[in-house]
Design a protein around this motif. Structure first.
Motif, short mmCIF file in Angstrom:
data_model
loop_
_atom_site.label_atom_id
_atom_site.label_comp_id
_atom_site.label_asym_id
_atom_site.label_seq_id
_atom_site.Cartn_x
_atom_site.Cartn_y
_atom_site.Cartn_z
N ARG A 18 0.97 -1.11 -0.01
CA ARG A 18 0.14 -0.09 0.12
C ARG A 18 0.85 1.23 -0.13
NH1 ARG A 18 -4.25 2.39 4.30
NH2 ARG A 18 -2.54 2.80 5.52
N LEU A 19 0.67 2.24 -0.94
CA LEU A 19 1.27 3.29 -0.90
C LEU A 19 0.43 4.51 -0.45
CD1 LEU A 19 2.79 3.26 -4.69
CD2 LEU A 19 3.77 2.26 -2.66
N SER A 20 1.05 5.42 0.06
CA SER A 20 0.22 6.55 0.48
C SER A 20 0.97 7.83 0.06
CB SER A 20 0.40 6.82 2.09
OG SER A 20 -0.01 5.49 2.86
N CYS A 21 0.17 8.89 -0.17
CA CYS A 21 0.66 10.13 -0.46
C CYS A 21 -0.17 11.09 0.21
CB CYS A 21 0.27 10.26 -2.07
SG CYS A 21 0.77 12.12 -2.55
N THR A 22 0.61 12.06 0.96
CA THR A 22 0.14 13.01 1.45
C THR A 22 0.29 14.58 0.93
OG1 THR A 22 0.06 11.87 3.77
CG2 THR A 22 -0.46 14.12 3.92
N ALA A 23 -0.85 15.26 1.05
CA ALA A 23 -0.52 16.42 0.49
C ALA A 23 -0.41 17.52 1.65
CB ALA A 23 -2.03 17.25 -0.26
N SER A 24 0.47 18.59 1.59
CA SER A 24 0.72 19.65 2.46
C SER A 24 -0.44 20.77 2.60
CB SER A 24 2.12 20.31 2.28
OG SER A 24 1.86 21.05 0.91
N VAL A 25 -1.33 20.55 1.76
CA VAL A 25 -2.36 21.55 2.07
C VAL A 25 -3.90 21.04 2.10
CG1 VAL A 25 -1.15 23.42 1.05
CG2 VAL A 25 -2.56 22.14 -0.34
N ARG A 26 -4.81 21.53 2.53
CA ARG A 26 -6.19 20.82 2.70
C ARG A 26 -6.66 20.83 1.06
NH1 ARG A 26 -9.59 18.92 5.87
NH2 ARG A 26 -11.69 19.06 5.84
N THR A 27 -6.96 19.67 0.77
CA THR A 27 -7.53 19.45 -0.69
C THR A 27 -8.76 19.94 -0.95
OG1 THR A 27 -7.97 17.29 -0.30
CG2 THR A 27 -6.01 17.44 -1.07
N SER A 28 -8.97 20.58 -2.06
CA SER A 28 -10.44 21.28 -2.53
C SER A 28 -11.17 20.09 -3.28
CB SER A 28 -10.06 22.43 -3.20
OG SER A 28 -9.62 22.13 -4.41
N SER A 29 -12.33 20.53 -3.50
CA SER A 29 -13.40 19.58 -4.22
C SER A 29 -12.69 19.55 -5.69
CB SER A 29 -14.72 20.10 -4.48
OG SER A 29 -14.77 21.42 -4.87
N ARG A 30 -12.00 20.42 -6.18
CA ARG A 30 -11.50 20.21 -7.54
C ARG A 30 -10.11 19.57 -7.60
NH1 ARG A 30 -12.78 24.06 -11.18
NH2 ARG A 30 -10.67 24.11 -12.18
N PHE A 31 -9.78 19.08 -6.53
CA PHE A 31 -8.50 18.38 -6.56
C PHE A 31 -8.42 16.77 -7.16
CE2 PHE A 31 -4.60 19.85 -5.04
CZ PHE A 31 -3.86 18.77 -4.30
N PHE A 32 -7.35 16.58 -8.09
CA PHE A 32 -7.14 15.40 -8.56
C PHE A 32 -5.60 14.72 -7.82
CE2 PHE A 32 -9.87 14.28 -11.87
CZ PHE A 32 -10.45 15.53 -12.15
N MET A 33 -5.67 13.58 -7.18
CA MET A 33 -4.48 13.01 -6.76
C MET A 33 -4.26 11.80 -7.00
SD MET A 33 -2.95 13.11 -2.71
CE MET A 33 -3.19 14.62 -2.56
N GLY A 34 -3.00 11.44 -7.78
CA GLY A 34 -2.96 9.87 -8.18
C GLY A 34 -1.57 9.50 -8.24
N TRP A 35 -1.49 8.41 -9.15
CA TRP A 35 -0.14 7.73 -9.14
C TRP A 35 0.42 7.60 -10.61
CZ3 TRP A 35 2.74 6.98 -4.64
CH2 TRP A 35 2.14 7.12 -3.55
N PHE A 36 1.52 7.65 -10.94
CA PHE A 36 2.19 7.43 -12.16
C PHE A 36 3.42 6.40 -11.53
CE2 PHE A 36 0.51 10.25 -15.36
CZ PHE A 36 -0.22 11.04 -14.68
N ARG A 37 3.82 5.71 -12.80
CA ARG A 37 5.11 4.64 -12.49
C ARG A 37 6.08 5.07 -13.69
NH1 ARG A 37 2.02 -1.09 -12.58
NH2 ARG A 37 1.59 -1.25 -14.71
N GLN A 38 7.01 4.61 -13.43
CA GLN A 38 8.27 4.63 -14.38
C GLN A 38 9.13 3.34 -14.06
OE1 GLN A 38 10.88 7.96 -14.98
NE2 GLN A 38 10.83 7.39 -17.01
N ALA A 39 9.15 2.37 -14.95
CA ALA A 39 10.01 1.07 -14.99
C ALA A 39 11.18 1.34 -15.77
CB ALA A 39 8.99 0.10 -15.77
#
Length: 125
Positions: A18-39
């Motif tokens: 399980r990966l976690s990602c925490t933003a330093s600011v409060r997220t708004s309703s317009r926010f997208f947060m996700g993951w990319f990867r590079q092999a």
């Protein structure tokens, strides 16, 4: 906005991380947060994204049914639960976020303004 990613590691095929990602600011309703990867030797690719507005989730075809992205709004955090991992999932995983995306661009890394540091995921056969 700063993003802090964690949770990578090494597992055998069929295992979970399980990966976690925490933003330093409060997220708004317009926010997208996700993951990319590079092999190694490959371009960075979209994995999954969570849209704060409505709680919609989007996945790459290669991870559908195995990966689940979710959020903890109180912690400004998204999680990527990765099950049934395969050797081809081995990559550096990057957290990304933006508040100006449109749906047609969510898979385009160039449209994300905020990036976290990468976290290594290694799956052995």
């Amino acid at each position: 906005v700063q993003l802090q990613a964690s949770g990578g590691g090494s597992v055998q095929a069929g295992g979970s991380l399980r990966l976690s990602c925490t933003a330093s600011v409060r997220t708004s309703s317009r926010f997208f947060m996700g993951w990319f990867r590079q092999a190694p030797g490959k371009e960075r690719e979209f994995v999954a994204v969570y849209n704060w507005s409505g709680g919609y989730t989007y996945y790459a075809d290669s991870v559908k049914g195995r990966f689940t992205i979710s959020r903890d709004n109180a912690k400004n955090t998204v999680y990527l639960q990765m099950n049934n991992l395969k050797p081809e999932d081995t990559a550096v995983y990057y957290c990304a976020a933006d508040s100006t995306l449109i749906l047609s661009s969510i898979r385009n890394e160039a449209q994300y303004h905020y990036w976290g540091q990468g976290t290594q995921v290694t799956v052995s056969s």
